[in-house]
Design a protein around this motif. Structure first.
Motif, PDB file in Angstrom:
ATOM      1  N   ASP A 134       0.835  -1.215   0.000  1.00 45.23           N
ATOM      2  CA  ASP A 134       0.000   0.000   0.000  1.00 45.23           C
ATOM      3  C   ASP A 134       0.863   1.255   0.000  1.00 45.23           C
ATOM      4  O   ASP A 134       0.617   2.205  -0.738  1.00 45.23           O
ATOM      5  N   GLY A 135       1.881   1.260   0.855  1.00 49.19           N
ATOM      6  CA  GLY A 135       2.792   2.404   0.958  1.00 49.19           C
ATOM      7  C   GLY A 135       3.539   2.628  -0.341  1.00 49.19           C
ATOM      8  O   GLY A 135       3.730   3.767  -0.787  1.00 49.19           O
ATOM      9  N   PHE A 136       3.968   1.538  -0.967  1.00 50.08           N
ATOM     10  CA  PHE A 136       4.686   1.610  -2.241  1.00 50.08           C
ATOM     11  C   PHE A 136       3.783   2.226  -3.321  1.00 50.08           C
ATOM     12  O   PHE A 136       4.208   3.093  -4.098  1.00 50.08           O
ATOM     13  N   LYS A 137       2.522   1.781  -3.320  1.00 55.18           N
ATOM     14  CA  LYS A 137       1.554   2.289  -4.314  1.00 55.18           C
ATOM     15  C   LYS A 137       1.359   3.801  -4.146  1.00 55.18           C
ATOM     16  O   LYS A 137       1.377   4.558  -5.112  1.00 55.18           O
ATOM     17  N   LYS A 138       1.207   4.243  -2.877  1.00 52.74           N
ATOM     18  CA  LYS A 138       1.004   5.681  -2.613  1.00 52.74           C
ATOM     19  C   LYS A 138       2.231   6.494  -3.038  1.00 52.74           C
ATOM     20  O   LYS A 138       2.105   7.573  -3.610  1.00 52.74           O
ATOM     21  N   MET A 139       3.433   5.975  -2.736  1.00 56.88           N
ATOM     22  CA  MET A 139       4.666   6.667  -3.137  1.00 56.88           C
ATOM     23  C   MET A 139       4.706   6.869  -4.650  1.00 56.88           C
ATOM     24  O   MET A 139       5.040   7.938  -5.150  1.00 56.88           O
ATOM     25  N   ASN A 140       4.336   5.820  -5.392  1.00 58.71           N
ATOM     26  CA  ASN A 140       4.370   5.904  -6.854  1.00 58.71           C
ATOM     27  C   ASN A 140       3.304   6.847  -7.404  1.00 58.71           C
ATOM     28  O   ASN A 140       3.545   7.563  -8.382  1.00 58.71           O
ATOM     29  N   GLU A 141       2.133   6.853  -6.764  1.00 53.70           N
ATOM     30  CA  GLU A 141       1.075   7.774  -7.196  1.00 53.70           C
ATOM     31  C   GLU A 141       1.549   9.224  -7.063  1.00 53.70           C
ATOM     32  O   GLU A 141       1.330  10.056  -7.946  1.00 53.70           O
ATOM     33  N   GLU A 142       2.238   9.503  -5.938  1.00 54.12           N
ATOM     34  CA  GLU A 142       2.776  10.863  -5.711  1.00 54.12           C
ATOM     35  C   GLU A 142       3.839  11.209  -6.756  1.00 54.12           C
ATOM     36  O   GLU A 142       3.886  12.320  -7.273  1.00 54.12           O
ATOM     37  N   GLU A 171       7.328  12.513 -12.052  1.00 52.20           N
ATOM     38  CA  GLU A 171       8.548  11.704 -11.908  1.00 52.20           C
ATOM     39  C   GLU A 171       8.269  10.255 -12.318  1.00 52.20           C
ATOM     40  O   GLU A 171       7.136   9.789 -12.297  1.00 52.20           O
ATOM     41  N   GLU A 172       9.344   9.538 -12.652  1.00 53.82           N
ATOM     42  CA  GLU A 172       9.221   8.119 -12.997  1.00 53.82           C
ATOM     43  C   GLU A 172       8.827   7.318 -11.757  1.00 53.82           C
ATOM     44  O   GLU A 172       9.400   7.532 -10.682  1.00 53.82           O
ATOM     45  N   PRO A 173       7.865   6.382 -11.857  1.00 60.56           N
ATOM     46  CA  PRO A 173       7.540   5.560 -10.678  1.00 60.56           C
ATOM     47  C   PRO A 173       8.685   4.594 -10.350  1.00 60.56           C
ATOM     48  O   PRO A 173       9.472   4.245 -11.234  1.00 60.56           O
ATOM     49  N   TYR A 174       8.782   4.206  -9.073  1.00 57.94           N
ATOM     50  CA  TYR A 174       9.789   3.210  -8.673  1.00 57.94           C
ATOM     51  C   TYR A 174       9.407   1.857  -9.272  1.00 57.94           C
ATOM     52  O   TYR A 174       8.230   1.554  -9.460  1.00 57.94           O
ATOM     53  N   MET A 175      10.426   1.022  -9.540  1.00 55.91           N
ATOM     54  CA  MET A 175      10.189  -0.252 -10.227  1.00 55.91           C
ATOM     55  C   MET A 175       9.535  -1.310  -9.334  1.00 55.91           C
ATOM     56  O   MET A 175       8.575  -1.952  -9.719  1.00 55.91           O
ATOM     57  N   ASN A 176      10.071  -1.509  -8.104  1.00 53.74           N
ATOM     58  CA  ASN A 176       9.479  -2.529  -7.221  1.00 53.74           C
ATOM     59  C   ASN A 176       9.790  -2.202  -5.764  1.00 53.74           C
ATOM     60  O   ASN A 176      10.730  -1.458  -5.461  1.00 53.74           O
ATOM     61  N   PRO A 177       8.984  -2.751  -4.817  1.00 58.23           N
ATOM     62  CA  PRO A 177       9.151  -2.423  -3.393  1.00 58.23           C
ATOM     63  C   PRO A 177      10.520  -2.816  -2.834  1.00 58.23           C
ATOM     64  O   PRO A 177      11.095  -2.082  -2.038  1.00 58.23           O
ATOM     65  N   ARG A 178      11.049  -3.973  -3.271  1.00 51.64           N
ATOM     66  CA  ARG A 178      12.309  -4.445  -2.698  1.00 51.64           C
ATOM     67  C   ARG A 178      13.462  -3.483  -2.982  1.00 51.64           C
ATOM     68  O   ARG A 178      14.184  -3.081  -2.080  1.00 51.64           O
ATOM     69  N   ASN A 179      13.627  -3.120  -4.255  1.00 47.26           N
ATOM     70  CA  ASN A 179      14.727  -2.218  -4.623  1.00 47.26           C
ATOM     71  C   ASN A 179      14.557  -0.834  -4.009  1.00 47.26           C
ATOM     72  O   ASN A 179      15.529  -0.163  -3.662  1.00 47.26           O
ATOM     73  N   THR A 180      13.298  -0.399  -3.881  1.00 45.97           N
ATOM     74  CA  THR A 180      13.036   0.919  -3.291  1.00 45.97           C
ATOM     75  C   THR A 180      13.393   0.911  -1.802  1.00 45.97           C
ATOM     76  O   THR A 180      13.992   1.870  -1.296  1.00 45.97           O
ATOM     77  N   ALA A 181      13.048  -0.187  -1.118  1.00 46.97           N
ATOM     78  CA  ALA A 181      13.398  -0.315   0.310  1.00 46.97           C
ATOM     79  C   ALA A 181      14.911  -0.316   0.475  1.00 46.97           C
ATOM     80  O   ALA A 181      15.464   0.392   1.322  1.00 46.97           O
TER      81      ALA A 181
END
Length: 665
Positions: free
Chosen positions: A177-185, A191-201
Motif C-alpha cells: 500500500d505504501g509503495f503504491k502511494k509513493m508511486n502515485e505521488e 517523476e518516474e515511478p519506482y520499479m518494485n518495493p524491494r529495490n526501493t526499500a
C-alpha cells in the motif's frame, strides 16, 4: 533526577508505548492528533534542555541527520545465504542429511515466510539500539543506524526480559500500500515511478538525509536472534521472545513435525501470498532446536540447518533479438541473449545468460525466436524454453562462434567441460580487466577508491596490464583520467598502499587461480602458510590437503608452472604484499592434531562450540559433521545426543570431555 528529566522520561516512555501499539500490534490506543501534540511537546522540551539528550528518543523517528559516508563495519556473526529448494524431493533429501548428521529421527522445524526486502542486522546493548548494519557481503556491511532509527517498527528501546547484548536480523520492507502511494505521488509530480518495493526499500537505506527516509513507510520484520548464552532453546521461542521485547515479528510462523507439514505451509502461502501486505518469494524452513542448529553448523556459504523453499518463478515471453558473447576473467565464453525488454518480477529484463553451447543446442535457441524467460532464484534471468509455434519460417540453427569476440583468437573447449575458452590469457583485454577487477574486489584485496570502471580505464589507457602494476601507479599518472580529481587520485593510491596489509589467505584468493574460491584459499593458506611452500607443492601433495580434489590441485600446480605468474608473484613480494602468514597468525597454530578427525557434540562451558572447532583446525585437526569409521575423537559436551554416543561407542571411537580435549592441545 530533577522534574524536567522526569517529565522527559515519562513522555518518551509514553510515546514509545503508543508507537509499539500502533506499528507493531496494529492496535492504536491514542488518536493521531493527540500523539502529534505529545511529540511536539517532547520536541520543544528537548530543544530547551539539550543536556538531557537521549540518542534513542522517539523524536529521532522524524530524522534530520545527514550521513555523507556510510562506514563499513564487520559483522560479529556472519550473515550467510540460504540454500534453495524447489520440490518435495529436495526437502526430503535435506531432512535425511540433517538426521544423519544429528543421528536423530523426527527433527522438528519452524516454517516462516521469506520476506522480499533488504537484509539488516541490528545490535542491542542493555535494551538500546546501538547500531544497524546492512548485509553487505555477509562478512561486513554499511552502518545505516541514523536511517534505521526513523523506521517505526524498529524499537529504539526494548521492554521485558531481553538479554544484555544480542544481534537480531530481519528484512527492511516496503508494504504494498505504501509503495503504491509513493508511486502515485511520483507520477503526480511528473517523476518516474519506482520499479518494485524491494529495490526501493534497499535504496532508501543509503539516502544521505534521514528525514527523507522518515517520509517512506518502511517496516522491519524480524526473524533471527544471534548472541552468546541466550535464554532461548528453539527458533519458534525466539520469535515469540522477540515479539515480547517490542519487535515486529509476523505471527504466521508455524512448527512442522515433518516434510508433509512443511509442504502444507508452503502450498497455503504460495496460493495466498497476495493477501499479505508485503511481498514474499518463498518460505524459510529452519531446524527448530537451537542446539541442533549449532551441531549442524554451516557450509562455506549457508547454514546446514535452514532451507529456502522458493515459489515457482514468474515466467514471461519475449523475442530474442541477437546472441552475443562475453569473455570472463578466466577466458570462459558466455553466450548472452539480447531480448526485447520485458517486465519480469518487478524489473525490466533486456539480457539473459545462455550459459554454453550445450544449452543453446538442447533448447534449440535461435535469433528471432520467441522465448520463455524466468528469474533463477528470482534474481538472474534465464531462458527456459522456446515457443516453436511463433518461430519464423526462414529461421536457421545457431552456430556457436569459433573465435574470441574480443581478440579473435580461436576458442578451445577441453574434454568434459561445458564452456569454450579463449586461451589468449595475456593479450585478451576483458580477461586482463576481469583478473584485476577480481583482485581489487571486496572479498579479495578490497582496495578503497578503486572500482571496476576505473580498472577498465587504467587498462585501456595502458597504465596497467596486470594487478602487480597497481603498486607502481602514481597520483600524477591517475589525475588525468576521466572523472578523476586530485582527492580521488590520492584516495586510489592510498587504497592500493593499504592493501599491502591484507592477510595472506585473501591475497591467495585475489590471485584468481581457477577453482580457488574463498574457502579453498583459506584451506591452502592455513596448510602451507606461505606462497613459497604452496608454489613448491606438486599436484600429488595438494590432493592430500583436506578437501582439495584433483581438479583444484591440477589448477593450482598449473598456475605456478607459468613463468608470467611467477614473475607477477615475485613483484608482489617486492612491493610488500602479504604472501605468508604473519607472526600473529602463526601464533597458536600447531600440528598437534594433524591427521586427526573430530566430531563436536553437545554444549560446552569453557569455550563455545565454534571456538572449539577453531581450536581443532588451528592445531591441524579436521572437524567433521557426522560420526563415521574415519572419526578419531568425539568431543562430548553436556546434552550430547544419546544416539550419537551410542554410534561412537559402537565404532570404538574415543569420546573425550571438553577438559580432556583442552589438555590434548
Amino acid at each position: 533526577m530533577n522534574d524536567i528529566q522526569l517529565q522527559l522520561n515519562a513522555l518518551r516512555d509514553e510515546l514509545r508505548e503508543h508507537n509499539y501499539n500502533y506499528y507493531v500490534l496494529d492496535n492504536p490506543t491514542i488518536e493521531d492528533y493527540d500523539f502529534d501534540m505529545k511529540l511536539k511537546e517532547l520536541l520543544a522540551l528537548e530543544a530547551k534542555h539539550p543536556e538531557f539528550h537521549d540518542p534513542n528518543s522517539p523524536t529521532l523517528r522524524v530524522g534530520g541527520t545527514i550521513t555523507k559516508n556510510f562506514n563499513t563495519i564487520p559483522h560479529e556473526y556472519r550473515m550467510y545465504s540460504l540454500e534453495n529448494s524447489y520440490s518435495k524431493e529436495d526437502l526430503l533429501d535435506w531432512e535425511k542429511r540433517i538426521e544423519k548428521i544429528l543421528d536423530v529421527e523426527n527433527v522438528e522445524f519452524t516454517c516462516e515466510l521469506k520476506y522480499d526486502g533488504a537484509s539488516m542486522n541490528l545490535t542491542y546493548e542493555n535494551g538500546k539500539l546501538i547500531k544497524a548494519v546492512t548485509r553487505g557481503d555477509g562478512f561486513q556491511g554499511d552502518e545505516v543506524t541514523n536511517n534505521i532509527k526513523t523506521i517505526k517498527t524498529v524499537p529504539l528501546r526494548l521492554k521485558g526480559d531481553f538479554p544484555p547484548k544480542f544481534d537480531i536480523r530481519g528484512e527492511i520492507i516496503l508494504p504494498l500500500d505504501g509503495f503504491k502511494k509513493m508511486n502515485e505521488e511520483r507520477v503526480e509530480n511528473g517523476e518516474e515511478p519506482y520499479m518494485n518495493p524491494r529495490n526501493t526499500a534497499s535504496g532508501s537505506l543509503k539516502l544521505q538525509d534521514s528525514s527523507e527516509v522518515a517520509k517512506r513507510p518502511l517496516e522491519c520484520l524480524l526473524y533471527n536472534i544471534k548472541g552468546e548464552n541466550l535464554p532461548i532453546s528453539t527458533q519458534f521461542e525466539s520469535l515469540e521472545k522477540a515479539r515480547s521485547w517490542g519487535f515486529k515479528v509476523p505471527t504466521v510462523a508455524k512448527v512442522a513435525k515433518n516434510v508433509d507439514e512443511i509442504l502444507e505451509f508452503v502450498n497455503y502461502w504460495e496460493a495466498n501470498r497476495h493477501e499479505l501486505e508485503y511481498e514474499i518469494d518463498g518460505v524459510v524452513i529452519k531446524v527448530n532446536n537451537l542446539q541442533h542448529q549449532e551441531e549442524l553448523g554451516y557450509t562455506a556459504k549457508a547454514p546446514r540447518w535452514a532451507m529456502a523453499y522458493k515459489f515457482k518463478a514468474e515466467q514471461v515471453s519475449t523475442v530474442l533479438n541477437e546472441i552475443t558473447y562475453q569473455v570472463g576473467r578466466t577466458g570462459a565464453i558466455t553466450p548472452v541473449a539480447n531480448l526485447v525488454p520485458v517486465l519480469l518480477a518487478g524489473t525490466t529484463v533486456k539480457r539473459a545468460s545462455l550459459h554454453n553451447a550445450d544449452q543453446i543446442e538442447r533448447l534449440d535457441i535461435r535469433e528471432r525466436d520467441t522465448v520463455f524467460v524466468e528469474k533463477g532464484g528470482e534474481i538472474i534471468p534465464k531462458i527456459v524454453g522456446v515457443n516453436l509455434e511463433l518461430r519464423p519460417s526462414d529461421s536457421t540453427e545457431t552456430v556457436y562462434r569459433t573465435t574470441c569476440p574480443e581478440c579473435e583468437t580461436p576458442l578451445e573447449r577441453k574434454e568434459g567441460e561445458a564452456q569454450h575458452y579463449c586461451p589468449n590469457v595475456s593479450g585478451c583485454t576483458p580477461q586482463i580487466v576481469g583478473r584485476i577487477q577480481h583482485y581489487i574486489s571486496r572479498k579479495a584485496m578490497d582496495i578503497e577508491g578503486l572500482g571496476g570502471e576505473t580498472v577498465a580505464l587504467l587498462v585501456h589507457e595502458g597504465l596497467i596490464t596486470n594487478y602487480a602494476d597497481l603498486y607502481e601507479l602514481t597520483k600524477e599518472q591517475v589525475i588525468p583520467l576521466e572523472r578523476m580529481a586530485e582527492k580521488s587520485a590520492e584516495n586510489l593510491v592510498n587504497g592500493i598502499e593499504e592493501s599491502k596489509k591484507i592477510p595472506f589467505e585473501r591475497v591467495l584468493y585475489a590471485l584468481g587461480i581457477r577453482y580457488v574460491g574463498e574457502t579453498v584459499a583459506k584451506k591452502l593458506a592455513k596448510h602451507y602458510k606461505s606462497i613459497e611452500a604452496l608454489m613448491n607443492a606438486s599436484s600429488e601433495d595438494l590432493v592430500n590437503v583436506d578437501e582439495i580434489g584433483v581438479k583444484i590441485a591440477e589448477s593450482v600446480a598449473h598456475y605456478f608452472s607459468e613463468e608470467a605468474n611467477l614473475e607477477t608473484i615475485n613483484r608482489l613480494k617486492q612491493y610488500g604484499v602479504q604472501l605468508e602468514f604473519s607472526a600473529e597468525q602463526l601464533e597458536g597454530l600447531t600440528e598437534t592434531l594433524l591427521g586427526k578427525s573430530f566430531v563436536v557434540s553437545g554444549v560446552f562451558e569453557k569455550v563455545s562450540r565454534n571456538e572449539l572447532k577453531k581450536l581443532i583446525e588451528n592445531n591441524g585437526g579436521k572437524v567433521s559433521s557426522s560420526i563415521s569409521s574415519k572419526t578419531s575423537f568425539v568431543v562430548a559436551g553436556d546434552k550430547m545426543g544419546p544416539s550419537k554416543r551410542e554410534k561412537a561407542e559402537k565404532l570404538n571411537i574415543t569420546i573425550v570431555t571438553e577438559d580432556e580435549f583442552l589438555n590434548m592441545i
